[in-house]
Structure formats: structure tokens, C-alpha cells
Design an enzyme around this catalytic site. Structure first.
Site, mmCIF file in Angstrom:
data_model
loop_
_atom_site.group_PDB
_atom_site.id
_atom_site.type_symbol
_atom_site.label_atom_id
_atom_site.label_comp_id
_atom_site.label_asym_id
_atom_site.label_seq_id
_atom_site.Cartn_x
_atom_site.Cartn_y
_atom_site.Cartn_z
ATOM 1 N N GLU A 232 27.507 -14.080 -14.749
ATOM 2 C CA GLU A 232 26.656 -13.014 -14.215
ATOM 3 C C GLU A 232 26.507 -13.264 -12.723
ATOM 4 O OE1 GLU A 232 25.642 -10.424 -15.942
ATOM 5 O OE2 GLU A 232 26.545 -11.188 -17.778
ATOM 6 N N CYS B 153 20.147 -9.782 -7.617
ATOM 7 C CA CYS B 153 21.557 -9.407 -7.702
ATOM 8 C C CYS B 153 21.755 -7.908 -7.855
ATOM 9 C CB CYS B 153 22.234 -10.146 -8.853
ATOM 10 S SG CYS B 153 21.434 -9.880 -10.459
#
Length: 493
Positions: free
Chosen positions: A225, A260
């Protein structure tokens, strides 16, 4: 070995031998098959829910110590989402665990077929510092729901939250099957040297490549991720006041841009840019006041290294002149104000690197189509956002932009839907999780075909005479006549 499930790394010489011993112990626990039952899995999730309920203030204190994260942000973006992941899984887990019946084919008639989800085994979760509670516990929840034994390595960049997990989590879960290792690069390296059944890493692409290289030595599957530069395309048809508020809370209300999925840059047309900039300025002043460095609703930068990295982006002589709002800083308290920049040079570091901070460049083009082309000239982002009322632009954006996830007329909310996968594509990551996707990420899908001893077809076996070959070809091509002949035992021996 620390108390319960804590394996202390910092200062205790945690090395490859200790890591190997740790993994061996977990393999013994997994081999006992205790993690396979629904009761065990449910008990772990209920324990995590109880921990969240009983230790909410301690979690908030750790997040504030690590990031000066506001309490409401800590609750909304970390604590509530972690609890929701548990409650959703508790509700759906029995259904996920059931074998999935699938159709069979003429070539295997008579038979039954199913897909069985089985746990991978012993998995490693390496988490990130920006959402240190959620990004640690959420993958662990998925691994436990799927019936695995787990090692959690929290980020050393958020030491208070890491310490919380090491001290508190073992009190609420089966610490013979879940271990926490604190530490930094040496401890992580020792863990990566071991053979795992899956590694789940959240962080940046540089470390992601190290994780993937280490996993390749053992042919270990990975979920990465990562991140990237998440674009926001704003069309002139929008309700600009609403768009500005949603962009602002999705950027600065998400850990002051240290997320993110936070917007990394805005794209809009040259003609609409002044209107958008004006709306963003008014929104930011309303949200964070005339002196945002004093706002209690903004997180600080995580540490001095990241503060200096961000300042080097902003102090580039080709970038600093493009500031149209903000830019204030307080190095002593690691605070940086929300900052808007207009038409930053495309070749600047600000536009090449993931910003991961409170700067939001606005890039302008003549046409919306040029904005889409610009997005597609870059690496595929973890998220892409579009604000528009024009369905044609929306359709074009959805069909032509590749991203891990996409959201129309808002920012970041897609990760709160447990029915949607959350993950990247290309440079922004490998694999996805959340909801059933978490269960699937930590499960092996075992194919099972079952037949009895009836339904023998002589044509299946040598010698393959011309008549047998005709029947076999017919079976493969789905011929009912060939099936009837095979069932009746033709050709006769």
C-alpha cells in the site's frame, strides 16, 4: 521476549535468530489449528473492539504525542474506522468463510465444485507512521478474520503509538498467535529475512521495493500500500464553495496533508483558476483562522527530517515565487501553514515528488482534456479526484484515468466504504484491502472438485481409437450427443 505478545526490538538486540524463533513459535500456534474456527476469529475482533472502547483516550494521547493530531481527526480517521472494520467483519465473517459453490462443466460430469477460503499461515504487517493506529490495526484485522497468525511491526517514526500496541494489544488478543515487534531498520531487516506466508507493507515506494526484493527470496506474496501524487481535477461547472471545502478538509483535515490519499495537486483551466484560488483562500481562513500555525485543528509535521524535506520543496527559487496563500512555518513546533501555489514549474521537485505535506499546487491548462492528459503522463496514483457537474467530463475521466481508486465531487471518502477495495495500481501499490477484500487478501482460494465413482466414460482412456477421439472432441466442445454416448459407455470395449 516482553510481556504477552510484545517482542521488543529497540535496544534489546532483536536479530535474525530471535526473529526465526518468533516465526517458529507462531508456526506452531498456527499448526494447532486454533486460528481456523469462527469462534477464535470472532474473539480476536471482539477483543480489539473492547480495546478501542476502553483505551480510546490512550490512543488519542499517543496520536497527539506522535503527530499533534486533533482529537476529532483521531476519532474520525483512525479510531472509528478501525472499530467499523471490526464490526463489519463480525457481521459478515461467517458468510465469507463458507465454501463458495461454483458450476461444473460437461467434461467433469457428474461432479460438484467449490472454492474454499483458507488462511495463508503466518503473515507480517509493516505499518506506516501517518495514521499509525489505523494502518497498523486494519491489516491485522484482515489477517485475523482470515484465520492467520500475525506479526505487527509498527512504525518507529510514531513511537508513542508503537509503544501503545506493544503494551496494550496483547492484553486483548490471543498473544500466542499475534506478536508485536518494535524497532527500526535492524529489526525490520531481521523480520524480512524470515519466510512468511504474506507480507503486508504500508509506506513509500523506496521501502516497498526493499520489501518486495526480500519477499522474492522466499517467493512470498506481498501487498504494498504505497502512494503517489493524487490529482484533483476541478471543472468550472462546480459549486465552487462546496468544492473548496471538500478539497480543504481532504487535504489539511487529513493529517495536514500527510496522507497517501490526500490531494497532491489541483488541475483546472486557466480561466477558472482565479475563482478557485479565491474560494480556497476564503475556505482556509474560515477553517484555520488568520494565523493557522495557532490552529488546534491542524496536525504538526511528524519530525524535523520531514519538516526540512518539505521546506526544501517550498524554498526552491522557482517555487517560492508561486505561493499565493500561506507559507508560514514554525520549525520549533514543526508547524507549517496550509499553502496554495499557482502554476508551479512542472519540472520542479514539488511536481515530481509526492508532497506528503500541507502544500497544494494548482496547475492550469487551457482545456479540461489537457488536464486529463497531464494526469496520464504521470505514474498511476493511489486516488484520483474529479469535481464537475458535467456527466460527459465525468465519463471521460472515469474511463480514461487509471488510479487505485476514484472519487467524484469529494475527497478521500471512498476508503470509508467497506464494499470498495482500497489499494493502488502500478507505482501506487499492489493488492487491495478493506471489508471482504481484507479477508481475501489474507486467504488462499482453494479449488475443490469432487466426483463419485459413477459416470465412467470409456472414451477417456487409451487406446484412443478414432471413435473415442470423436466422442472426446465432442465432450470438450460441449456436445450433448457426445455426453450421452459417453454416459452410455460408448464406444464399447
Amino acid at each position: 521476549m516482553g510481556s504477552g505478545g510484545e517482542e521488543r526490538g529497540n535496544g534489546t538486540g532483536f536479530d535474525g535468530a530471535m526473529a526465526a524463533e518468533l516465526v517458529a513459535g507462531l508456526r506452531r500456534s498456527f499448526a494447532s489449528r486454533r486460528t481456523r474456527s469462527h469462534e477464535w476469529r470472532a474473539a480476536q475482533l471482539k477483543g480489539i473492539v473492547r480495546m478501542i472502547d476502553e483505551k480510546e483516550s490512550a490512543i488519542m494521547a499517543a496520536l497527539h504525542e506522535d503527530l499533534a493530531k486533533p482529537q476529532m481527526e483521531s476519532y474520525l480517521h483512525e479510531i472509528s474506522l478501525a472499530k467499523a472494520a471490526c464490526t463489519f467483519a463480525l457481521k459478515e465473517m461467517k458468510c465469507w468463510m463458507k465454501p463458495e459453490k461454483v458450476p461444473t462443466s460437461l467434461t467433469t460430469f457428474p461432479s460438484s465444485a467449490e472454492i474454499i477460503s483458507e488462511p495463508l499461515g503466518v503473515v507480517l504487517v509493516i505499518s506506516a507512521w501517518n495514521y499509525p493506529f489505523l494502518l497498523s490495526i486494519d491489516p491485522v484485522i484482515g489477517a485475523l478474520v482470515a484465520g492467520n497468525a500475525v506479526v505487527l511491526k509498527p512504525s518507529e517514526v510514531a513511537p508513542a503509538t508503537s509503544y501503545f500496541f506493544a503494551k496494550v494489544l496483547p492484553e486483548y488478543i490471543d498473544n500466542s498467535c499475534v506478536k508485536i515487534v518494535e524497532g527500526s531498520i535492524p529489526e525490520t531487516t531481521a523480520l524480512l529475512e524470515q519466510k512468511w506466508d504474506k507480507i503486508f507493507y504500508t509506506g513509500n515506494g523506496k521501502v516497498g521495493r526493499i520489501v518486495m526484493a526480500a519477499a522474492a527470496k522466499h517467493l512470498t506474496p506481498v501487498a504494498l500500500e504505497l502512494g503517489g501524487k493524487c490529482p484533483v481535477l476541478v471543472d468550472s461547472s462546480v459549486d465552487v464553495k462546496v468544492a473548496a471545502k471538500r478539497i480543504a478538509v481532504g487535504k489539511w483535515g487529513c493529517n495536514n496533508g500527510q496522507a497517501c490519499i490526500a490531494p497532491d495537486y489541483i488541475l483546472t483551466t486557466k480561466s477558472f483558476a482565479p475563482t478557485l484560488v479565491d474560494a480556497m483562500k476564503r475556505t482556509l481562513e474560515k477553517f484555520y483562522g488568520k494565523d493557522p500555525l495557532e490552529s488546534a485543528d491542524l496536525s504538526r509535521i511528524v519530525n524535523s527530517n520531514h519538516f526540512k524535506r518539505l521546506m526544501s520543496l517550498l524554498d526552491d527559487e522557482n517555487v517560492s515565487d508561486t505561493i499565493v496563500y500561506g507559507g508560514q512555518r514554525d520549525e520549533q513546533h514543526l508547524k507549517i501553514a496550509p499553502t496554495l501555489l499557482l502554476d508551479v514549474p512542472h519540472d520542479s521537485s514539488m511536481m515530481k515528488e509526492e508532497i506528503f505535506g500541507p502544500f497544494l499546487p494548482i496547475v492550469t491548462f487551457d482545456e479540461v482534456e489537457d488536464c486529463i492528459d497531464f494526469i496520464n503522463s504521470k505514474s498511476k496514483p493511489l486516488a484520483a479526484y474529479l469535481f464537475t457537474k458535467d456527466r460527459k467530463i465525468e465519463d471521460k475521466f472515469v474511463k480514461n484515468v487509471s488510479a487505485g481508486g476514484m472519487l467524484i465531487n469529494d475527497v478521500a471518502l471512498h476508503l470509508a466504504n467497506p464494499h470498495l477495495p482500497f489499494g493502488g495500481v502500478g507505482e501506487s501499490g499492489i493488492g487491495a484491502y478493506h471489508g471482504k477484500f481484507s479477508f481475501d487478501a489474507f486467504s488462499h482460494k482453494k479449488a475443490v472438485l469432487s466426483r463419485g465413482f459413477g459416470g465412467e466414460a470409456p472414451a477417456r482412456y487409451p487406446p484412443y481409437t478414432p471413435q473415442k477421439q470423436r466422442i472426446l472432441r465432442g465432450l470438450i466442445n460441449g456436445s450433448i450427443i457426445a455426453l450421452v454416448l459417453a454416459i452410455l459407455g460408448f464406444p464399447r470395449d
